[in-house]
Motif scaffolding. Structure first.
Motif, PDB file in Angstrom:
ATOM      1  N   GLN A   1       2.360  49.297 -10.846  1.00  0.00           N
ATOM      2  CA  GLN A   1       0.965  49.518 -11.215  1.00  0.00           C
ATOM      3  C   GLN A   1       0.973  50.420 -12.439  1.00  0.00           C
ATOM      4  O   GLN A   1       1.757  51.372 -12.502  1.00  0.00           O
ATOM      5  CB  GLN A   1       0.211  50.149 -10.048  1.00  0.00           C
ATOM      6  N   ASP A   2       0.155  50.132 -13.450  1.00  0.00           N
ATOM      7  CA  ASP A   2       0.207  50.851 -14.726  1.00  0.00           C
ATOM      8  C   ASP A   2       0.155  52.367 -14.600  1.00  0.00           C
ATOM      9  O   ASP A   2       0.826  53.069 -15.334  1.00  0.00           O
ATOM     10  CB  ASP A   2      -0.919  50.368 -15.650  1.00  0.00           C
ATOM     11  N   LEU A   3      -0.618  52.893 -13.691  1.00  0.00           N
ATOM     12  CA  LEU A   3      -0.776  54.342 -13.593  1.00  0.00           C
ATOM     13  C   LEU A   3       0.121  54.977 -12.547  1.00  0.00           C
ATOM     14  O   LEU A   3       0.011  56.162 -12.274  1.00  0.00           O
ATOM     15  CB  LEU A   3      -2.245  54.677 -13.288  1.00  0.00           C
ATOM     16  N   SER A   4       1.033  54.207 -11.991  1.00  0.00           N
ATOM     17  CA  SER A   4       1.893  54.709 -10.923  1.00  0.00           C
ATOM     18  C   SER A   4       3.348  54.592 -11.331  1.00  0.00           C
ATOM     19  O   SER A   4       3.728  53.715 -12.097  1.00  0.00           O
ATOM     20  CB  SER A   4       1.650  53.878  -9.653  1.00  0.00           C
ATOM     21  N   SER A   5       4.166  55.473 -10.822  1.00  0.00           N
ATOM     22  CA  SER A   5       5.595  55.366 -11.099  1.00  0.00           C
ATOM     23  C   SER A   5       6.300  54.573  -9.995  1.00  0.00           C
ATOM     24  O   SER A   5       7.485  54.292 -10.094  1.00  0.00           O
ATOM     25  CB  SER A   5       6.219  56.752 -11.232  1.00  0.00           C
ATOM     26  N   HIS A   6       5.569  54.220  -8.939  1.00  0.00           N
ATOM     27  CA  HIS A   6       6.157  53.445  -7.834  1.00  0.00           C
ATOM     28  C   HIS A   6       6.411  52.009  -8.283  1.00  0.00           C
ATOM     29  O   HIS A   6       5.568  51.387  -8.916  1.00  0.00           O
ATOM     30  CB  HIS A   6       5.216  53.449  -6.630  1.00  0.00           C
ATOM     31  N   ARG A   7       7.599  51.486  -7.935  1.00  0.00           N
ATOM     32  CA  ARG A   7       7.940  50.100  -8.272  1.00  0.00           C
ATOM     33  C   ARG A   7       8.271  49.350  -7.001  1.00  0.00           C
ATOM     34  O   ARG A   7       8.892  49.887  -6.087  1.00  0.00           O
ATOM     35  CB  ARG A   7       9.131  50.057  -9.226  1.00  0.00           C
ATOM     36  N   SER A   8       7.864  48.085  -6.961  1.00  0.00           N
ATOM     37  CA  SER A   8       8.155  47.217  -5.814  1.00  0.00           C
ATOM     38  C   SER A   8       9.101  46.116  -6.257  1.00  0.00           C
ATOM     39  O   SER A   8       8.777  45.344  -7.165  1.00  0.00           O
ATOM     40  CB  SER A   8       6.870  46.584  -5.278  1.00  0.00           C
ATOM     41  N   LEU A   9      10.260  46.016  -5.617  1.00  0.00           N
ATOM     42  CA  LEU A   9      11.227  44.970  -5.913  1.00  0.00           C
ATOM     43  C   LEU A   9      10.735  43.665  -5.288  1.00  0.00           C
ATOM     44  O   LEU A   9      10.497  43.606  -4.090  1.00  0.00           O
ATOM     45  CB  LEU A   9      12.597  45.340  -5.342  1.00  0.00           C
ATOM     46  N   VAL A  10      10.554  42.624  -6.115  1.00  0.00           N
ATOM     47  CA  VAL A  10      10.066  41.338  -5.598  1.00  0.00           C
ATOM     48  C   VAL A  10      11.067  40.204  -5.818  1.00  0.00           C
ATOM     49  O   VAL A  10      10.915  39.128  -5.255  1.00  0.00           O
ATOM     50  CB  VAL A  10       8.701  40.951  -6.214  1.00  0.00           C
ATOM     51  N   PHE A  11      12.104  40.436  -6.656  1.00  0.00           N
ATOM     52  CA  PHE A  11      13.077  39.378  -6.928  1.00  0.00           C
ATOM     53  C   PHE A  11      14.410  40.016  -7.298  1.00  0.00           C
ATOM     54  O   PHE A  11      14.455  40.956  -8.094  1.00  0.00           O
ATOM     55  CB  PHE A  11      12.591  38.479  -8.075  1.00  0.00           C
ATOM     56  N   ILE A  12      15.495  39.490  -6.720  1.00  0.00           N
ATOM     57  CA  ILE A  12      16.831  39.948  -7.083  1.00  0.00           C
ATOM     58  C   ILE A  12      17.773  38.748  -7.055  1.00  0.00           C
ATOM     59  O   ILE A  12      17.680  37.887  -6.173  1.00  0.00           O
ATOM     60  CB  ILE A  12      17.325  41.076  -6.145  1.00  0.00           C
ATOM     61  N   SER A  13      18.659  38.688  -8.053  1.00  0.00           N
ATOM     62  CA  SER A  13      19.585  37.575  -8.161  1.00  0.00           C
ATOM     63  C   SER A  13      20.903  38.085  -8.752  1.00  0.00           C
ATOM     64  O   SER A  13      20.899  39.000  -9.579  1.00  0.00           O
ATOM     65  CB  SER A  13      18.978  36.494  -9.064  1.00  0.00           C
ATOM     66  N   TYR A  14      22.008  37.489  -8.331  1.00  0.00           N
ATOM     67  CA  TYR A  14      23.339  37.879  -8.803  1.00  0.00           C
ATOM     68  C   TYR A  14      24.022  36.675  -9.439  1.00  0.00           C
ATOM     69  O   TYR A  14      23.860  35.555  -8.989  1.00  0.00           O
ATOM     70  CB  TYR A  14      24.224  38.344  -7.635  1.00  0.00           C
TER      71      TYR A  14
END
Length: 166
Positions: free
Chosen positions: A108-121
């Motif tokens: 969210q633009d005003l937040s430092s929190h990040r949510s991981l929604v995709f990961i690939s190796y």
């Protein structure tokens, strides 16, 4: 006795429904594309990590008629459902054979929190390039005002569709 009553009820329900009305119900409820969406709602985004804004993923929308791509943000009143991700990271020959991790996080633009929604190796090839095409079973959702984040040296193509929320 039960079968006769059920048959009479079923016959009575459909006796007053014309064939064109039944056909119309089936036609209007069938999906219009392979993902069950109207073709106008499909979105193809070319996204690249920013060297200026750390990890921010900047996307342009590709148009089916070949017109110039435009910067993309999720329109207010909709959400973007991402169903497929193709990604590429080129870190040079010295990176050959190394594992490469590609992630997409939402912030969210005003937040430092990040949510991981995709990961690939993927393991980088002899030239130090790692790439992969992924089809997601359920996908992930991006709301208006959310910043997508990925490695700064990444290139990604996101496929999905817009859904009205209002």
């Amino acid at each position: 006795m039960t079968i006769v009553v059920l048959a009479t009820f079923t016959t009575g329900v459909f006796a007053y429904t014309s064939a064109s009305q039944i056909l119309n119900v089936f036609v209007t409820n069938f999906p219009k594309t392979h993902v069950g969406q109207d073709p106008a709602s499909l979105v193809t985004l070319r996204c690249q990590g920013s060297a200026v804004v750390a990890r921010q993923l900047f996307c342009t929308k590709s148009h089916s008629d070949g017109t110039l791509p435009e910067n993309f943000t999720v329109p207010v009143g909709t959400v973007l459902v991402v169903t497929d991700v193709s990604w590429r990271i080129d870190r040079g020959r010295e990176y050959a054979g190394n594992s490469t991790i590609f992630t997409i996080e939402l912030r969210q633009d005003l937040s430092s929190h990040r949510s991981l929604v995709f990961i690939s190796y993927q393991v980088a090839d002899l030239d130090g390039v790692a790439f992969k095409d992924e089809h997601l079973t359920t996908g992930f959702v991006v709301s208006p005002g959310v910043t997508m984040m990925a490695p700064s040296d990444a290139l990604a193509i996101l496929y999905g569709y817009l859904v009205n929320t209002g």
